[in-house]
Design a protein around this motif. Structure first.
Motif, mmCIF file in Angstrom:
data_model
loop_
_atom_site.group_PDB
_atom_site.id
_atom_site.type_symbol
_atom_site.label_atom_id
_atom_site.label_comp_id
_atom_site.label_asym_id
_atom_site.label_seq_id
_atom_site.Cartn_x
_atom_site.Cartn_y
_atom_site.Cartn_z
ATOM 1 N N THR A 147 -15.485 28.419 9.375
ATOM 2 C CA THR A 147 -16.554 29.004 10.199
ATOM 3 C C THR A 147 -17.745 28.065 10.284
ATOM 4 O O THR A 147 -18.293 27.838 11.370
ATOM 5 C CB THR A 147 -17.000 30.364 9.594
ATOM 6 N N ILE A 148 -18.135 27.511 9.142
ATOM 7 C CA ILE A 148 -19.297 26.621 9.133
ATOM 8 C C ILE A 148 -19.015 25.394 10.010
ATOM 9 O O ILE A 148 -19.864 24.992 10.820
ATOM 10 C CB ILE A 148 -19.663 26.203 7.687
ATOM 11 N N ILE A 149 -17.818 24.817 9.892
ATOM 12 C CA ILE A 149 -17.465 23.637 10.701
ATOM 13 C C ILE A 149 -17.509 23.981 12.193
ATOM 14 O O ILE A 149 -18.122 23.272 12.999
ATOM 15 C CB ILE A 149 -16.065 23.102 10.300
ATOM 16 N N LEU A 150 -16.897 25.107 12.533
ATOM 17 C CA LEU A 150 -16.835 25.509 13.945
ATOM 18 C C LEU A 150 -18.228 25.799 14.517
ATOM 19 O O LEU A 150 -18.552 25.390 15.642
ATOM 20 C CB LEU A 150 -15.937 26.746 14.071
ATOM 21 N N LEU A 151 -19.054 26.482 13.720
ATOM 22 C CA LEU A 151 -20.415 26.785 14.169
ATOM 23 C C LEU A 151 -21.210 25.493 14.363
ATOM 24 O O LEU A 151 -21.980 25.356 15.316
ATOM 25 C CB LEU A 151 -21.130 27.688 13.154
ATOM 26 N N ALA A 152 -20.987 24.536 13.460
ATOM 27 C CA ALA A 152 -21.702 23.253 13.552
ATOM 28 C C ALA A 152 -21.240 22.456 14.777
ATOM 29 O O ALA A 152 -22.053 21.806 15.441
ATOM 30 C CB ALA A 152 -21.488 22.445 12.280
ATOM 31 N N ILE A 153 -19.944 22.534 15.100
ATOM 32 C CA ILE A 153 -19.420 21.820 16.276
ATOM 33 C C ILE A 153 -20.019 22.412 17.561
ATOM 34 O O ILE A 153 -20.465 21.703 18.448
ATOM 35 C CB ILE A 153 -17.871 21.887 16.326
ATOM 36 N N TYR A 154 -20.030 23.732 17.628
ATOM 37 C CA TYR A 154 -20.491 24.401 18.844
ATOM 38 C C TYR A 154 -22.022 24.422 18.983
ATOM 39 O O TYR A 154 -22.531 24.481 20.090
ATOM 40 C CB TYR A 154 -19.972 25.846 18.880
ATOM 41 N N PRO B 266 -24.648 22.195 17.486
ATOM 42 C CA PRO B 266 -25.188 21.102 16.658
ATOM 43 C C PRO B 266 -26.717 21.129 16.546
ATOM 44 O O PRO B 266 -27.272 20.797 15.502
ATOM 45 C CB PRO B 266 -24.707 19.841 17.374
ATOM 46 N N SER B 267 -27.380 21.582 17.619
ATOM 47 C CA SER B 267 -28.855 21.570 17.585
ATOM 48 C C SER B 267 -29.407 22.569 16.564
ATOM 49 O O SER B 267 -30.358 22.264 15.836
ATOM 50 C CB SER B 267 -29.415 21.854 18.971
ATOM 51 N N THR B 268 -28.801 23.774 16.510
ATOM 52 C CA THR B 268 -29.313 24.782 15.567
ATOM 53 C C THR B 268 -29.023 24.377 14.120
ATOM 54 O O THR B 268 -29.725 24.806 13.209
ATOM 55 C CB THR B 268 -28.706 26.180 15.829
ATOM 56 N N PHE B 269 -27.998 23.570 13.928
ATOM 57 C CA PHE B 269 -27.664 23.146 12.567
ATOM 58 C C PHE B 269 -28.614 22.070 12.041
ATOM 59 O O PHE B 269 -28.478 21.633 10.899
ATOM 60 C CB PHE B 269 -26.199 22.699 12.470
#
Lengths: 124, 461
Positions: free
Chosen positions: B33-40, B42-45
């Motif tokens: 989940t963390i990887i996918l959220l970071a891919i989609y 990137p700015s919020t991460f």
């Protein structure tokens, strides 16, 4: 609001999801008459839920200056969170019985899609 | 590319969770989940808050693997919602993050039909095409299946022919489960917000603002009422504390029902007292009195009232501690301590509210944050094991039935200690049965359901 159209579409969607889940567990050709018969109770359930929980929101809110999209944006999040909680609770207390999973899943998806259909219906 | 990654994630979701209990799979899901959220997103991460939430979520994943308790699983879910909410809008209050996280997780797909904020308006034509294709494939498929099943009963040759078709390799439930995974990942990778709650929260500051003028006379009367009320309440609580201290020091109550009664009635008093105290303080410091130049006495009485309530809390801690050392730890007794911690934070934040002239939103925000941190901290501890070890090694007496009825996570400890404690043979047999069942269950687990204790047991063997 085109309630008959929404009810018919919702009834078909609910039946499709319900029998898809039941069929994924066990399906026999003897069940086909029941699929068609089940449309009656499914329609009754769909009608009660939509007329009792979704339509009043649109009727009350549309008397203000809200258009359909604003009604959706304002009330749908709370509606969906509440229905999701009820459905999840129902599934858990039924000890993940396949019929209950089918019933609550179809109820949840159908009510959500019904909201979308009502909102798309007309643009004030 | 993004669609493919969501598809892969949904298939992984099925591999991890389909007909499996919780274990290593939830930890892997967390990382995924963390990887996918970071891919989609990137700015919020890049935001510090989102990164902190991701870290908290990762910690809860490790805790699920190590502790494997219901509390750790629930905390992991809360951290998941919090992270998704943070990706949705990072600089909001914790409870708005939970709201956005929940909404995104369960209904982002439906919401995106009506992205009212213009930048992602729905493409009606594209939607009609999707519907058209769904009808084109779905309706004939349904009717063909229906008629095939009907004709099967009408003609034995046709029935034989149909029976030869084996679709056993397709597990429809597995596919539906993958669809659920796709729905979930599709939702969380495109976060949405609950409006107007989110924008209202962003607009609301923590500081109380001076509103329109009010007559000096009215303020004076309100201050007099507040001062009198708080002064009397302070006197009353001092009296209560004195009598309570005398009672604790003069009586040597050792029976469990008496101690239990003391603690529980004390807790009820505490709940009522703290709630009323906070409501009274919030009422008097809701607006103008905060800015009134002659509010010094009222403020001092409020601080005193808060301090005396903290003393009340300390007394309850002593009673509960006494109770625990005598009769051992239980979830209820731990719950009392947790409530005390939360109460202490509640009182301290109320003190800060009065001191720095903050509003009610400040109290909600900070206390929700504290509750979340406390939840994560509590989930780190293996409570069943802690309760068992403490009761068997340090408490003056223990209830063995209570310990046996706890979850399987204390099975190993009970088994190790069963010959060193004074219990009946029946109880020893019950412990042995519990341990055997636990070990058998552990050995039947699939790799998705593994957790830390399994590895430690294998090492011991």
């Amino acid at each position: 609001m085109n309630i008959p159209e929404n009810l018919s579409k919702s009834c078909l969607l609910a039946a499709l999801i319900f029998w898809l889940i039941i069929g994924s567990d066990d399906f026999e050709s003897d069940m086909i008459p029941f699929i068609f018969l089940s449309l009656i109770p499914i329609f009754v359930c769909v009608m009660i839920v939509i007329l009792g929980t979704i339509c009043p929101i649109f009727w009350i809110a549309s008397s203000t200056t809200f258009n359909n999209k604003q009604i959706f944006k304002t009330y749908f999040p709370y509606y969906t969170i509440l229905t999701f909680t009820i459905c999840l609770f129902g599934i858990i207390i039924s000890n993940f019985d396949i019929y209950m999973i089918a019933f609550f899943t179809s109820a949840y998806i159908t009510t959500n899609q019904s909201w979308v259909w009502f909102t798309k219906e007309k643009h004030k | 590319m993004k669609q493919i990654s969501t598809l892969i994630a949904s298939l992984t979701f099925s591999i991890l969770f389909f007909e499996k209990s919780i274990g290593l799979n939830l930890s892997i899901f967390t990382v995924l989940t963390i990887i996918l959220l970071a891919i989609y997103n990137p700015s919020t991460f890049k935001s510090r808050i989102t990164l902190l939430h991701a870290l908290a979520y990762l910690i809860t994943a490790v805790v699920v693997f190590v502790n494997h308790s219901v509390l750790s699983i629930l905390t992991n879910c809360a951290a998941f919602l919090s992270l998704v909410g943070s990706v949705s809008k990072s600089n909001t209050s914790v409870y708005i993050r939970w709201l956005n996280g929940t909404y995104t997780t369960i209904a982002s797909f439906f919401h995106r039909n009506f992205q009212v904020d213009n930048h992602e308006k729905v493409n009606w034509k594209k939607d009609i095409d999707v519907m058209h294709w769904a009808k084109l494939i779905g309706i004939p498929l349904i009717f063909i299946i229906t008629f095939v099943l009907l004709y099967k009963n009408g003609n034995p040759l046709f029935n034989d022919l149909v029976s030869k078709i084996h679709l056993n390799f397709i597990n429809l439930q597995w596919l539906l489960f993958s669809a659920l995974g796709y729905y979930l990942f599709n939702n969380i990778t495109k976060p949405v917000q609950v409006e107007p709650a989110t924008s209202l929260d962003l607009k609301t500051t923590n500081t109380l603002l001076k509103s329109e003028k009010i007559s000096e006379e009215k303020l004076k009367k309100e201050k007099q009422l507040g001062t009198t009320l708080l002064a009397l309440l302070n006197v009353l609580i001092v009296l209560y504390i004195i009598t309570d201290v005398i009672y604790i020091t003069s009586t040597n109550t050792v029976s469990a029902p008496d101690l239990s009664n003391q603690v529980h009635s004390g807790i009820n008093t505490l709940i009522a007292s703290i709630i009323i105290a906070i409501i009274i303080i919030l009422y008097f410091f809701r607006g103008h009195l905060n800015f009134y130049s002659k509010n010094r006495t009222l403020k001092n009485l409020t601080y005193l009232w808060i301090i005396l309530n903290i003393v009340l809390v300390v007394l309850i801690v002593l009673k509960n501690h006494n109770y625990i050392t005598s009769f051992g730890l239980t979830y209820k007794r731990i719950g009392v301590h947790v409530f005390i911690i939360l109460t202490l934070f509640g009182l301290l934040t109320t003190y800060l509210k009065v001191l720095h002239i903050k509003n009610l939103t400040f109290l909600f925000r900070i206390n929700a944050q504290v509750a979340f941190i406390v939840l994560i901290t509590l989930s780190v501890i293996n409570w069943d094991s802690t309760i068992t070890t403490y009761n068997l090694e340090q408490a003056r007496s223990f209830d063995i039935d209570y310990l046996i009825d706890l979850s399987d996570r204390n099975a190993v400890i009970l088994h190790e200690k069963k010959n060193t404690i004074r219990i009946s043979q029946t109880e020893k047999n019950r412990i042995e049965t519990k341990y055997t069942n636990y070990v058998n269950n552990l050995m039947q687990l699939d790799w998705q359901e593994f957790y830390y204790e399994l590895y430690t047991m294998k090492i011991k063997k």
